[in-house]
Design a protein around this motif. Structure first.
Motif, PDB file in Angstrom:
ATOM      1  N   THR A   1      26.309 -24.197 -25.979  1.00  0.00           N
ATOM      2  CA  THR A   1      26.318 -22.593 -26.436  1.00  0.00           C
ATOM      3  C   THR A   1      27.484 -21.938 -25.294  1.00  0.00           C
ATOM      4  O   THR A   1      28.368 -21.315 -25.633  1.00  0.00           O
ATOM      5  CB  THR A   1      25.169 -21.739 -26.243  1.00  0.00           C
ATOM      6  N   LEU A   2      27.118 -22.268 -24.042  1.00  0.00           N
ATOM      7  CA  LEU A   2      28.076 -21.530 -22.996  1.00  0.00           C
ATOM      8  C   LEU A   2      29.462 -22.145 -23.145  1.00  0.00           C
ATOM      9  O   LEU A   2      30.271 -21.616 -22.543  1.00  0.00           O
ATOM     10  CB  LEU A   2      27.245 -21.589 -21.817  1.00  0.00           C
TER      11      LEU A   2
ATOM     12  N   ARG B   1      31.177 -25.983 -14.427  1.00  0.00           N
ATOM     13  CA  ARG B   1      30.635 -24.665 -14.799  1.00  0.00           C
ATOM     14  C   ARG B   1      28.956 -25.007 -15.162  1.00  0.00           C
ATOM     15  O   ARG B   1      28.945 -25.606 -16.167  1.00  0.00           O
ATOM     16  CB  ARG B   1      30.990 -23.837 -16.035  1.00  0.00           C
ATOM     17  N   LEU B   2      28.144 -24.542 -14.160  1.00  0.00           N
ATOM     18  CA  LEU B   2      26.888 -24.863 -14.266  1.00  0.00           C
ATOM     19  C   LEU B   2      25.921 -23.795 -15.253  1.00  0.00           C
ATOM     20  O   LEU B   2      26.149 -22.728 -15.006  1.00  0.00           O
ATOM     21  CB  LEU B   2      26.109 -24.976 -12.932  1.00  0.00           C
TER      22      LEU B   2
ATOM     23  N   VAL C   1      31.159 -28.353 -18.409  1.00  0.00           N
ATOM     24  CA  VAL C   1      30.132 -27.384 -18.513  1.00  0.00           C
ATOM     25  C   VAL C   1      28.998 -28.334 -18.530  1.00  0.00           C
ATOM     26  O   VAL C   1      28.898 -29.306 -19.389  1.00  0.00           O
ATOM     27  CB  VAL C   1      30.112 -26.691 -19.755  1.00  0.00           C
ATOM     28  N   THR C   2      27.853 -27.880 -17.685  1.00  0.00           N
ATOM     29  CA  THR C   2      26.694 -28.965 -17.688  1.00  0.00           C
ATOM     30  C   THR C   2      25.787 -27.970 -17.139  1.00  0.00           C
ATOM     31  O   THR C   2      25.752 -26.892 -16.750  1.00  0.00           O
ATOM     32  CB  THR C   2      26.794 -30.167 -16.908  1.00  0.00           C
ATOM     33  N   GLY C   3      24.290 -28.480 -17.332  1.00  0.00           N
ATOM     34  CA  GLY C   3      23.282 -27.969 -16.767  1.00  0.00           C
ATOM     35  C   GLY C   3      22.082 -28.863 -16.945  1.00  0.00           C
ATOM     36  O   GLY C   3      22.106 -29.646 -17.842  1.00  0.00           O
ATOM     37  N   PRO C   4      20.783 -28.390 -16.623  1.00  0.00           N
ATOM     38  CA  PRO C   4      19.390 -28.902 -17.169  1.00  0.00           C
ATOM     39  C   PRO C   4      19.293 -28.951 -18.497  1.00  0.00           C
ATOM     40  O   PRO C   4      19.778 -27.935 -19.038  1.00  0.00           O
ATOM     41  CB  PRO C   4      18.314 -27.942 -16.130  1.00  0.00           C
TER      42      PRO C   4
ATOM     43  N   ASP D   1      32.039 -29.891 -22.802  1.00  0.00           N
ATOM     44  CA  ASP D   1      30.444 -29.943 -23.030  1.00  0.00           C
ATOM     45  C   ASP D   1      29.916 -31.192 -22.555  1.00  0.00           C
ATOM     46  O   ASP D   1      29.784 -32.111 -23.252  1.00  0.00           O
ATOM     47  CB  ASP D   1      29.931 -29.507 -24.542  1.00  0.00           C
ATOM     48  N   LEU D   2      29.478 -31.468 -21.347  1.00  0.00           N
ATOM     49  CA  LEU D   2      28.885 -32.583 -20.717  1.00  0.00           C
ATOM     50  C   LEU D   2      27.461 -32.738 -21.078  1.00  0.00           C
ATOM     51  O   LEU D   2      26.632 -31.854 -21.508  1.00  0.00           O
ATOM     52  CB  LEU D   2      29.191 -32.593 -19.230  1.00  0.00           C
ATOM     53  N   PRO D   3      26.832 -34.022 -20.907  1.00  0.00           N
ATOM     54  CA  PRO D   3      25.416 -34.083 -21.191  1.00  0.00           C
ATOM     55  C   PRO D   3      24.774 -33.264 -20.149  1.00  0.00           C
ATOM     56  O   PRO D   3      25.338 -32.605 -19.279  1.00  0.00           O
ATOM     57  CB  PRO D   3      25.283 -35.576 -20.726  1.00  0.00           C
ATOM     58  N   PRO D   4      23.254 -33.474 -20.162  1.00  0.00           N
ATOM     59  CA  PRO D   4      22.604 -32.842 -19.163  1.00  0.00           C
ATOM     60  C   PRO D   4      22.990 -33.121 -17.681  1.00  0.00           C
ATOM     61  O   PRO D   4      23.476 -34.078 -17.278  1.00  0.00           O
ATOM     62  CB  PRO D   4      20.912 -33.275 -19.191  1.00  0.00           C
TER      63      PRO D   4
END
Length: 402
Positions: free
Chosen positions: A16-17, A207-208, A6-9, A129-132
């Motif tokens: 949380t996601l 998962r973005l 899971v990552t994202g900006p 849970d990955l970094p940004p």
């Protein structure tokens, strides 16, 4: 084991996601492990897997402890050399974590989940849970890059002199550093290989998570190129903190309209290959499992959508052969889809049997396909989101036919 990364900006709520995804996987009946570096309200904070629910465990990465343990072990293995030069040992209490250690600690946690002690716990699903986003893509490419560095700096053929090391050690009076160095490199290569295999596995997806808006839209557009270059695949794009679409307040109505416009672009660009899930804004930060469940994040499917083991493919282009020329294939094109890439951001260099490819902020070194190693690069073009590197068979190297 099904793996969801899971990552994202930054600031989009990826932690949380990730927790919501892990809870959804556990609720579907699968034994799940969530790995994160950030604290999650209501979740245990220990570095070892600890139960959250009957089917969900959580482990929080302690990068500082990992850094101190690694450096202490390195001092012990190099004790002969350190004693020879009179170097003083550093105690664990005086070691300060250096930049880059969180990434190495996360790779170590992935190894424990893939092939280490955590892998024996019988987990069906691993959620990480990955970094940004920009850091995460670089991190996922790191195992392949580090293994290449190890092969170049400590090639296996140089270990042929291993039989001489005991003699040299007796003459010098201390253990030869090459011995423990090669042994340490072999252990690291094995660990990195397990992480690389996990990332490249057909059941591993990203998962973005992004909050709809212009900045996130630009970040995701760039990320599509990186995903294609590294051969990664996303299974879901979660739009976080989505506001109600109808509000009597003009300020909220304008924000909701901006989000709706962005969501329209995402549904157009990503779906149907990557579904877009809209997670409603709760009006507050999630504080408990009920809040996470209210986000209605779908559980990852059991096997995942799969991925192409090698995203490259070879096409044959028609060529012209003059009279009397030896029979050989026409020009060959090595193709790779790079959605969102721009020609001005593309750089290609061939070095021996490797192709050095840079696309914007992303860089990858790949081995040229075996059929193309007897060819010379005759050109490259980026057309309709597909990179085509043209190879012309070298008459001096291509097998002749009678």
């Amino acid at each position: 084991m099904r793996t969801v990364l899971v990552t994202g900006p930054g600031g989009a709520g990826r932690t949380t996601l990730a927790a919501a995804t892990a809870l959804a996987a556990a609720a579907s009946g699968r034994r799940t492990l969530l790995v994160s570096a950030e604290p999650i309200p209501g979740f245990p904070t220990g570095p070892e897997p600890t139960a959250v629910t009957d089917r969900l465990d959580h482990a929080r990465i302690d990068s500082g402890a990992h850094f101190r343990a690694e450096l202490t072990e390195l001092q012990q293995r190099a004790s002969g050399v350190l004693d020879l030069v009179g170097a003083g040992r550093l105690d664990g209490e005086e070691l300060t974590e250096l930049p880059g250690s969180p990434q190495l600690a996360l790779l170590h946690a992935l190894h424990r989940a893939a092939a280490g002690d955590w892998s024996t716990a019988g987990y069906d699903t691993l959620v990480v849970d990955l970094p940004p986003l920009d850091q995460a893509l670089a991190l996922l490419a790191l195992p392949e890059q580090l293994r290449r560095y190890l092969r170049r700096l400590l090639p296996a053929e140089r270990q042929a002199a291993r039989a001489l090391r005991p003699v040299l050690a007796q003459l010098a009076g201390v253990p030869m550093p090459a011995q423990w160095l090669y042994e340490a490199a072999a252990r690291k290569d094995e660990e990195l290989a397990a992480v690389q295999a996990l990332v490249e596995d057909a059941s591993t997806t990203l998962r973005l998570v992004a909050e709809p808006g212009p900045a996130a839209e630009d970040a995701l557009r760039t990320a599509r190129t990186g995903l294609a270059l590294y051969g990664l695949r996303a299974d879901l794009l979660v739009a976080s903190r989505v506001l109600p679409r109808h509000s009597s307040d003009p300020w909220f109505a304008d924000l909701a309209a901006q989000q709706e416009k962005c969501l329209g672009h995402w549904h157009e660009e990503w779906a149907p290959h990557v579904p877009v899930h809209e997670a409603a804004h709760l009006g507050r930060d999630p504080r408990a499992a009920d809040d996470l469940a209210a986000l209605a994040v779908p559980a990852p499917d059991e096997r995942g959508p799969g991925r192409v083991d090698d995203p490259w493919w070879i096409e044959e282009e028609p060529g012209e052969e003059g009279p009397g020329e030896e029979s050989r294939p026409s020009v060959l094109a090595w193709c790779l889809p790079l959605p969102g890439a721009a020609k001005e951001d593309l750089r290609l260099v061939r070095r021996g049997e490797e192709l050095l490819l840079t696309v914007g902020p992303f860089h990858r070194i790949v081995r040229v396909a075996s059929a193309l190693r007897r060819c010379t690069v005759s050109g490259a073009a980026l057309t309709d989101g597909v990179l085509r590197v043209r190879f012309t068979p070298d008459p001096a190297l291509w097998p002749r036919t009678p």
